[in-house]
Design an enzyme around this catalytic site. Structure first.
Site, PDB file in Angstrom:
ATOM      1  N   HIS A  80     -10.456   1.179   1.669  1.00 22.20           N
ATOM      2  CA  HIS A  80     -10.241   2.208   2.691  1.00 22.20           C
ATOM      3  C   HIS A  80     -11.451   2.091   3.612  1.00 22.20           C
ATOM      4  O   HIS A  80     -12.538   2.529   3.264  1.00 22.20           O
ATOM      5  CB  HIS A  80     -10.147   3.603   2.079  1.00 22.20           C
ATOM      6  CG  HIS A  80      -9.859   4.659   3.115  1.00 22.20           C
ATOM      7  ND1 HIS A  80      -8.644   5.285   3.232  1.00 22.20           N
ATOM      8  CD2 HIS A  80     -10.615   5.140   4.129  1.00 22.20           C
ATOM      9  CE1 HIS A  80      -8.673   6.126   4.257  1.00 22.20           C
ATOM     10  NE2 HIS A  80      -9.861   6.064   4.816  1.00 22.20           N
TER      11      HIS A  80
ATOM     12  N   HIS B 156       3.053  14.624   1.463  1.00 26.93           N
ATOM     13  CA  HIS B 156       2.490  15.960   1.238  1.00 26.93           C
ATOM     14  C   HIS B 156       3.578  16.974   1.587  1.00 26.93           C
ATOM     15  O   HIS B 156       4.307  16.791   2.573  1.00 26.93           O
ATOM     16  CB  HIS B 156       1.283  16.227   2.150  1.00 26.93           C
ATOM     17  CG  HIS B 156       0.087  15.378   1.854  1.00 26.93           C
ATOM     18  ND1 HIS B 156      -0.834  15.691   0.875  1.00 26.93           N
ATOM     19  CD2 HIS B 156      -0.337  14.229   2.403  1.00 26.93           C
ATOM     20  CE1 HIS B 156      -1.788  14.764   0.846  1.00 26.93           C
ATOM     21  NE2 HIS B 156      -1.508  13.858   1.772  1.00 26.93           N
TER      22      HIS B 156
ATOM     23  N   HIS C 233       0.868  -1.205   0.000  1.00 26.17           N
ATOM     24  CA  HIS C 233       0.000   0.000   0.000  1.00 26.17           C
ATOM     25  C   HIS C 233       0.889   1.234   0.000  1.00 26.17           C
ATOM     26  O   HIS C 233       1.473   1.598   1.011  1.00 26.17           O
ATOM     27  CB  HIS C 233      -0.914   0.018   1.240  1.00 26.17           C
ATOM     28  CG  HIS C 233      -1.858   1.179   1.243  1.00 26.17           C
ATOM     29  ND1 HIS C 233      -3.213   1.032   1.413  1.00 26.17           N
ATOM     30  CD2 HIS C 233      -1.666   2.512   1.093  1.00 26.17           C
ATOM     31  CE1 HIS C 233      -3.805   2.208   1.370  1.00 26.17           C
ATOM     32  NE2 HIS C 233      -2.883   3.128   1.179  1.00 26.17           N
TER      33      HIS C 233
ATOM     34  N   HIS D 296      -4.546  -0.558   5.798  1.00 24.06           N
ATOM     35  CA  HIS D 296      -4.111   0.262   6.946  1.00 24.06           C
ATOM     36  C   HIS D 296      -5.079   0.195   8.136  1.00 24.06           C
ATOM     37  O   HIS D 296      -5.653   1.187   8.535  1.00 24.06           O
ATOM     38  CB  HIS D 296      -3.851   1.725   6.532  1.00 24.06           C
ATOM     39  CG  HIS D 296      -4.861   2.371   5.630  1.00 24.06           C
ATOM     40  ND1 HIS D 296      -6.214   2.367   5.875  1.00 24.06           N
ATOM     41  CD2 HIS D 296      -4.698   3.054   4.472  1.00 24.06           C
ATOM     42  CE1 HIS D 296      -6.821   3.018   4.918  1.00 24.06           C
ATOM     43  NE2 HIS D 296      -5.942   3.435   4.050  1.00 24.06           N
TER      44      HIS D 296
ATOM     45  N   LYS E  32      -9.511  -0.626  -5.938  1.00 22.68           N
ATOM     46  CA  LYS E  32      -9.579   0.040  -4.639  1.00 22.68           C
ATOM     47  C   LYS E  32     -10.919   0.719  -4.416  1.00 22.68           C
ATOM     48  O   LYS E  32     -11.397   1.466  -5.261  1.00 22.68           O
ATOM     49  CB  LYS E  32      -8.463   1.088  -4.560  1.00 22.68           C
ATOM     50  CG  LYS E  32      -8.531   1.995  -3.351  1.00 22.68           C
ATOM     51  CD  LYS E  32      -7.666   1.515  -2.219  1.00 22.68           C
ATOM     52  CE  LYS E  32      -7.877   2.366  -0.969  1.00 22.68           C
ATOM     53  NZ  LYS E  32      -6.720   2.423  -0.097  1.00 22.68           N
TER      54      LYS E  32
ATOM     55  N   LEU F 126      -4.931   9.402   7.735  1.00 21.55           N
ATOM     56  CA  LEU F 126      -6.222   8.711   7.778  1.00 21.55           C
ATOM     57  C   LEU F 126      -6.022   7.251   7.433  1.00 21.55           C
ATOM     58  O   LEU F 126      -5.262   6.957   6.509  1.00 21.55           O
ATOM     59  CB  LEU F 126      -7.208   9.363   6.799  1.00 21.55           C
ATOM     60  CG  LEU F 126      -7.675  10.754   7.228  1.00 21.55           C
ATOM     61  CD1 LEU F 126      -8.457  11.422   6.120  1.00 21.55           C
ATOM     62  CD2 LEU F 126      -8.510  10.681   8.502  1.00 21.55           C
TER      63      LEU F 126
ATOM     64  N   HIS G 262       1.535   5.377  -1.728  1.00 21.50           N
ATOM     65  CA  HIS G 262       1.201   6.543  -2.555  1.00 21.50           C
ATOM     66  C   HIS G 262       2.497   7.170  -3.047  1.00 21.50           C
ATOM     67  O   HIS G 262       3.367   7.503  -2.237  1.00 21.50           O
ATOM     68  CB  HIS G 262       0.445   7.599  -1.742  1.00 21.50           C
ATOM     69  CG  HIS G 262      -0.826   7.098  -1.132  1.00 21.50           C
ATOM     70  ND1 HIS G 262      -2.053   7.264  -1.733  1.00 21.50           N
ATOM     71  CD2 HIS G 262      -1.061   6.422   0.014  1.00 21.50           C
ATOM     72  CE1 HIS G 262      -2.994   6.714  -0.964  1.00 21.50           C
ATOM     73  NE2 HIS G 262      -2.425   6.194   0.094  1.00 21.50           N
TER      74      HIS G 262
ATOM     75  N   ALA H 251      -3.917  15.067   5.287  1.00 23.48           N
ATOM     76  CA  ALA H 251      -3.681  13.779   5.954  1.00 23.48           C
ATOM     77  C   ALA H 251      -2.676  12.978   5.146  1.00 23.48           C
ATOM     78  O   ALA H 251      -2.807  12.868   3.925  1.00 23.48           O
ATOM     79  CB  ALA H 251      -4.986  13.005   6.067  1.00 23.48           C
TER      80      ALA H 251
ATOM     81  N   ARG I 186       2.238   9.628  -5.793  1.00 24.90           N
ATOM     82  CA  ARG I 186       1.861  10.854  -6.523  1.00 24.90           C
ATOM     83  C   ARG I 186       2.315  10.784  -7.984  1.00 24.90           C
ATOM     84  O   ARG I 186       2.557   9.721  -8.520  1.00 24.90           O
ATOM     85  CB  ARG I 186       2.425  12.119  -5.822  1.00 24.90           C
ATOM     86  CG  ARG I 186       2.271  12.140  -4.307  1.00 24.90           C
ATOM     87  CD  ARG I 186       0.825  12.019  -3.846  1.00 24.90           C
ATOM     88  NE  ARG I 186       0.706  12.194  -2.397  1.00 24.90           N
ATOM     89  CZ  ARG I 186      -0.303  11.706  -1.681  1.00 24.90           C
ATOM     90  NH1 ARG I 186      -1.269  10.995  -2.246  1.00 24.90           N
ATOM     91  NH2 ARG I 186      -0.354  11.926  -0.391  1.00 24.90           N
TER      92      ARG I 186
ATOM     93  N   ASP J 217       1.377   2.718   3.552  1.00 24.76           N
ATOM     94  CA  ASP J 217       0.546   3.910   3.368  1.00 24.76           C
ATOM     95  C   ASP J 217       1.395   5.173   3.395  1.00 24.76           C
ATOM     96  O   ASP J 217       0.933   6.217   3.835  1.00 24.76           O
ATOM     97  CB  ASP J 217      -0.586   3.985   4.397  1.00 24.76           C
ATOM     98  CG  ASP J 217      -1.667   4.981   3.984  1.00 24.76           C
ATOM     99  OD1 ASP J 217      -1.733   5.337   2.792  1.00 24.76           O
ATOM    100  OD2 ASP J 217      -2.437   5.418   4.865  1.00 24.76           O
TER     101      ASP J 217
END
Ligand code: NCD
Ligand code: ZN
Length: 347
Positions: free
Chosen positions: A139, A255, A16, A177, A102, A222, A18, A267, A20, A251
């Protein structure tokens, strides 16, 4: 090889992640590629990765952004919307790059506006996935404004997940998560087609870390960090138990610093810079280093019916200071454990 101060394990995967796109992608992808053999790439871009053509394009962008000397495989995920059709599911999986789909309840988290507004809308797609043996990644939080943010995972289990499992008993599901004892218990009491990922930050931190002594925006993610007892403790027990239903998913969700340190902060926590070291720290603290390899390198691949990696990494017990920031596109990012000492390091 296992001394008390070194451990060699099969290379882990991140189930899992991210990363971007654009310059942000270029800033973080090398962190994961240095540690992981593969990663499940979350599709919550804006616009989301919701069909085979977009998944193919995103896959190519990631391959182009990889440092030259890495062997890393991005595993693509389809973002389910109210309009996803069984045909789109079939096409995406036939293409070979997409390995899962997802479910983001609409509005649950970053870039989830196109998410599913009513689970019934995607039932035809879920039936197709059940038939094809394709995992559904969830999620697991409701978005009802009346439900307290700390209860949203437990209510999701009661209202949504229990029903999906009853209606589609053979659908493979990864409860992503997980953050609560309710989720651990639910996964334990379900069949072998139900598994869960656990993040390093939910293992290492609880809501006190975020809120006591001043609000710490870099701990905001989150699902939100929960209480130590019973939730963090239940996650620690599950992750280090050796039960194949629980496996690694960071996860990691980058950011820019200014978007976190804001009057409406985003988050998401970056942990890809030291993901395996964070998990090693957790497993060592629980006297469970012998269980790390299964959690990090075997159980996820087994669940997805993919071959386990064959090359290895070495972890050494050695103090090092986590950098206080990294470059991130045209800004900077504050990573998880910034400025803190970790006592495991990947060689
Ligand atoms: C994720 C993100 O920023 O994309 N944020 C987070 O807090 N985990 C979205 C998500 O996985 O919920
Ligand atoms: Zn995520």
């Amino acid at each position: 090889m296992q001394h008390n101060d070194a451990l060699q394990i099969i290379r882990p995967d991140d189930w899992h992640l991210h990363v971007r796109s654009g310059e942000m992608l270029k800033s973080v992808i090398g962190m994961t590629a240095a540690q992981m053999g593969r990663a499940i790439i979350m599709p919550n871009l804006s616009p989301p990765v919701s069909n085979a053509a977009q998944a193919k394009q995103y896959h190519q962008e990631i391959m182009n952004a990889l440092p030259a000397d890495t062997r890393f495989t991005p595993l693509m995920v389809l973002y389910l919307t109210d309009n996803t059709t069984p045909k789109q599911i079939q096409t995406a999986f036939d293409g070979g790059l997409v390995v899962a789909a997802k479910l983001y309840p609409a509005g649950a988290t970053t870039n989830s506006d196109s998410g599913v507004t009513d689970i019934n809308n995607i039932y035809p797609s879920l039936e197709k996935m059940q038939q094809l043996g394709v995992p559904l990644l969830v999620h697991g939080e409701v978005t009802d404004a009346k439900v307290d943010i700390f209860d949203r995972e437990a209510v999701f289990i009661e209202q949504i997940l229990s029903k999906v499992i009853e209606d589609l008993p053979d659908l493979k599901i990864v409860f992503e998560h997980i953050t609560t004892k309710a989720a651990v218990d639910f996964v334990l009491s379900s069949g072998n087609n139900i598994a869960a990922t656990i993040t390093p930050h939910h293992l290492l931190a609880n809501r006190n870390d975020m809120l006591v002594g001043g609000i710490k925006p870099h701990y905001f993610c989150l699902p939100i960090l929960k209480r130590r007892d019973p939730h963090q403790l239940a996650l620690l027990k599950a992750a280090t138990s050796g039960n194949a239903k629980f496996f690694l998913g960071t996860d990691s969700a980058p950011h820019a610093k200014e978007h976190k340190e804001s009057d409406c902060g985003c988050a998401g926590i970056l942990n890809a810079h030291c993901a395996i070291e964070l998990y090693a720290t957790v497993f060592d603290s629980q006297n469970a280093m012998d269980k790390l390899e299964g959690f990090a390198s075997f159980f996820g691949a087994d669940f997805y019916n993919l071959p386990r990696n064959t090359d290895t990494i070495v972890l050494k017990k050695q103090d090092w200071v986590v950098p206080s920031s990294y470059a991130f596109a045209d800004s900077t990012i504050v990573p998880f454990m910034a400025g803190k000492i970790l006592n495991w390091k990947m060689a």
